[in-house]
Design a protein around this motif. Structure first.
Motif, mmCIF file in Angstrom:
data_model
loop_
_atom_site.group_PDB
_atom_site.id
_atom_site.type_symbol
_atom_site.label_atom_id
_atom_site.label_comp_id
_atom_site.label_asym_id
_atom_site.label_seq_id
_atom_site.Cartn_x
_atom_site.Cartn_y
_atom_site.Cartn_z
ATOM 1 N N GLU A 259 0.832 -1.209 0.000
ATOM 2 C CA GLU A 259 0.000 0.000 0.000
ATOM 3 C C GLU A 259 0.864 1.256 0.000
ATOM 4 N N VAL A 260 1.919 1.249 0.792
ATOM 5 C CA VAL A 260 2.832 2.401 0.814
ATOM 6 C C VAL A 260 3.465 2.598 -0.561
ATOM 7 N N THR A 261 3.883 1.511 -1.188
ATOM 8 C CA THR A 261 4.517 1.585 -2.499
ATOM 9 C C THR A 261 3.567 2.147 -3.547
ATOM 10 N N ARG A 262 2.295 1.752 -3.488
ATOM 11 C CA ARG A 262 1.305 2.295 -4.430
ATOM 12 C C ARG A 262 1.020 3.764 -4.158
ATOM 13 N N THR A 263 1.092 4.163 -2.894
ATOM 14 C CA THR A 263 0.712 5.522 -2.512
ATOM 15 C C THR A 263 1.788 6.548 -2.850
ATOM 16 N N LEU A 264 3.047 6.168 -2.678
ATOM 17 C CA LEU A 264 4.142 7.121 -2.859
ATOM 18 C C LEU A 264 4.588 7.215 -4.307
ATOM 19 N N HIS A 265 5.136 8.384 -4.675
ATOM 20 C CA HIS A 265 5.759 8.495 -5.998
ATOM 21 C C HIS A 265 7.274 8.319 -5.912
ATOM 22 N N ILE A 266 7.825 8.196 -4.695
ATOM 23 C CA ILE A 266 9.237 7.858 -4.539
ATOM 24 C C ILE A 266 9.368 6.353 -4.302
ATOM 25 N N PRO A 267 10.508 5.760 -4.653
ATOM 26 C CA PRO A 267 10.660 4.313 -4.515
ATOM 27 C C PRO A 267 10.706 3.862 -3.058
ATOM 28 N N THR A 268 10.166 2.685 -2.819
ATOM 29 C CA THR A 268 10.302 2.025 -1.525
ATOM 30 C C THR A 268 11.361 0.935 -1.638
ATOM 31 N N VAL A 269 12.167 0.803 -0.585
ATOM 32 C CA VAL A 269 13.220 -0.204 -0.537
ATOM 33 C C VAL A 269 12.875 -1.152 0.605
ATOM 34 N N GLY A 270 12.569 -2.373 0.277
ATOM 35 C CA GLY A 270 12.116 -3.314 1.281
ATOM 36 C C GLY A 270 13.235 -4.112 1.905
ATOM 37 N N ILE A 271 13.092 -4.362 3.210
ATOM 38 C CA ILE A 271 13.929 -5.343 3.910
ATOM 39 C C ILE A 271 13.003 -5.993 4.929
ATOM 40 N N GLY A 272 12.540 -7.171 4.600
ATOM 41 C CA GLY A 272 11.494 -7.804 5.389
ATOM 42 C C GLY A 272 10.160 -7.129 5.193
ATOM 43 N N ALA A 273 9.889 -6.650 3.973
ATOM 44 C CA ALA A 273 8.650 -5.927 3.685
ATOM 45 C C ALA A 273 7.932 -6.458 2.450
ATOM 46 N N GLY A 274 8.240 -7.669 2.043
ATOM 47 C CA GLY A 274 7.495 -8.291 0.964
ATOM 48 C C GLY A 274 8.008 -7.951 -0.423
ATOM 49 N N LEU A 275 7.330 -8.541 -1.410
ATOM 50 C CA LEU A 275 7.779 -8.519 -2.802
ATOM 51 C C LEU A 275 7.394 -7.257 -3.556
ATOM 52 N N ASP A 276 6.439 -6.499 -3.069
ATOM 53 C CA ASP A 276 5.884 -5.402 -3.857
ATOM 54 C C ASP A 276 6.652 -4.095 -3.752
ATOM 55 N N CYS A 277 7.686 -4.032 -2.930
ATOM 56 C CA CYS A 277 8.496 -2.814 -2.860
ATOM 57 C C CYS A 277 9.241 -2.621 -4.188
ATOM 58 N N ASP A 278 9.632 -1.385 -4.444
ATOM 59 C CA ASP A 278 10.326 -1.080 -5.699
ATOM 60 C C ASP A 278 11.740 -1.653 -5.720
ATOM 61 N N ALA A 279 12.351 -1.805 -4.561
ATOM 62 C CA ALA A 279 13.719 -2.309 -4.462
ATOM 63 C C ALA A 279 13.819 -3.202 -3.235
ATOM 64 N N GLN A 280 14.926 -3.935 -3.150
ATOM 65 C CA GLN A 280 15.178 -4.792 -1.995
ATOM 66 C C GLN A 280 16.614 -4.585 -1.540
ATOM 67 N N VAL A 281 16.831 -4.591 -0.223
ATOM 68 C CA VAL A 281 18.167 -4.458 0.333
ATOM 69 C C VAL A 281 18.405 -5.553 1.356
ATOM 70 N N LEU A 282 19.641 -6.037 1.411
ATOM 71 C CA LEU A 282 20.075 -6.959 2.457
ATOM 72 C C LEU A 282 21.450 -6.535 2.952
ATOM 73 N N VAL A 283 21.726 -6.849 4.208
ATOM 74 C CA VAL A 283 23.078 -6.713 4.743
ATOM 75 C C VAL A 283 23.936 -7.787 4.078
ATOM 76 N N TRP A 284 25.068 -7.372 3.498
ATOM 77 C CA TRP A 284 25.793 -8.306 2.636
ATOM 78 C C TRP A 284 26.302 -9.523 3.385
ATOM 79 N N THR A 285 26.684 -9.369 4.642
ATOM 80 C CA THR A 285 27.190 -10.517 5.387
ATOM 81 C C THR A 285 26.093 -11.535 5.659
ATOM 82 N N ASP A 286 24.852 -11.087 5.770
ATOM 83 C CA ASP A 286 23.717 -12.008 5.869
ATOM 84 C C ASP A 286 23.495 -12.703 4.536
#
Length: 307
Positions: free
Chosen positions: A233-260
């Motif tokens: 819902e946040v991703t649909r609402t905003l015009h700036i990209p969302t970057v997910g980490i434990g926030a599901g598949l629908d975010c515009d981007a995904q980030v992980l800690v590299w050592t993980d």
């Protein structure tokens, strides 16, 4: 924040001269490709490219990095955005949380990541205590990261409570990535690392936080440990990209800690982490093999010896 269309990116003006063949991630892409991951570039990724990716509906990856050598590997792999996160406290500096990380440590390691990269947009965290006093403190410390370390943007935690800091930084010409949901610098207040945004009241607050950082001028926002439906819902609402980490598949981007991500972390990792390698096991095996050859007298061999 003004929406930037794909036609406004500098790639159309600069073309692709000088970038082809620099790494396997870019060489296979057609000339003029504007995608953030693997797209052919002759310059660093900028926040304009991030905005254009949102307009096109492109997804993109982000990883953390804390040193020049690791950053260079990710840069060559085509990762378009590298975060010098205060997660360095846990996985690089040996702290129990992100809270002890200092501006001196953040500046030193951010500069190393910038030196190790050619293409990636390098974003550096403002650590705990570096911006909570107010906008002026935030500007002073963000300016240090831009001037001394050479980063292209900074990240800070908090939604509505950090809007004034974000606005002043953006007005001063410093791009800001916001971070809402689970904000690790608030571990003492949260009493741990719980999922955020569950329940109607909490969900509405997270939506207010997201809109507040967008209105303040943030070019993107990290959503950490947020229910997937709310993140969508946040991703649909905003015009700036969302970057997910434990926030599901629908975010515009995904980030992980590299050592993980790479299997360097010892013990349990968060549920949202997928390990794409087992580098801790591989590195430990290499160290043991080296040690055994030294003890047995088989290293250095003739080919490793001068006469």
């Amino acid at each position: 924040m003004t929406q930037i269309s794909p036609a406004q990116t500098q790639d159309e003006q600069q073309g692709t001269q000088g970038a082809q063949g620099r790494n396997p991630g870019t060489a296979a892409k057609p000339a003029g490709d504007k995608s953030l991951y693997g797209g052919v570039r002759s310059r660093r990724v900028t926040v304009r490219d991030i905005a254009a990716a949102k307009a096109r509906g492109d997804k993109w990856p982000m990883l953390t990095a804390y040193d020049a050598m690791t950053a260079s590997v990710f840069d060559e792999a085509g990762i378009p955005v590298l975060l010098v996160g205060d997660s360095m406290g846990n996985c690089h500096l040996g702290y129990e949380s992100t809270v002890p990380v200092t501006m001196d440590e953040m500046t030193l390691l951010s500069a190393a990541v910038v030196r190790g990269t050619e293409r990636a947009l390098v974003v550096a965290d403002l650590p705990f205590g570096a911006y909570q006093e107010g906008p002026v403190q935030a500007l002073r410390n963000a300016t240090r990261l831009v001037k001394e370390a050479g980063v292209g943007a900074v990240k800070l935690e908090g939604g509505e409570r950090s809007a004034d800091q974000i606005k002043l930084l953006v007005d001063a010409g410093i791009p800001v990535m916001a971070h809402i949901g689970l904000t690790p610098q608030s571990v003492n207040a949260f009493g741990g690392y719980p999922v955020q945004g569950r329940g109607e009241e909490a969900a509405q607050q997270l939506l207010r936080d997201a809109k507040a950082v967008q209105d303040a001028g943030a070019f993107s926002v990290v959503l950490e440990a947020v229910p997937a439906e709310l993140a969508a819902e946040v991703t649909r609402t905003l015009h700036i990209p969302t970057v997910g980490i434990g926030a599901g598949l629908d975010c515009d981007a995904q980030v992980l800690v590299w050592t993980d991500m790479a299997g360097m972390t010892k013990g349990r990792v968060p549920r949202f982490v997928k390990q794409y390698a087992q580098l801790r096991e591989a590195l430990g095996g290499a160290a043991k093999e080296f040690a055994e050859e030294v003890v047995s007298g088989t290293f250095p061999a003739a080919e490793h010896t001068f006469h």
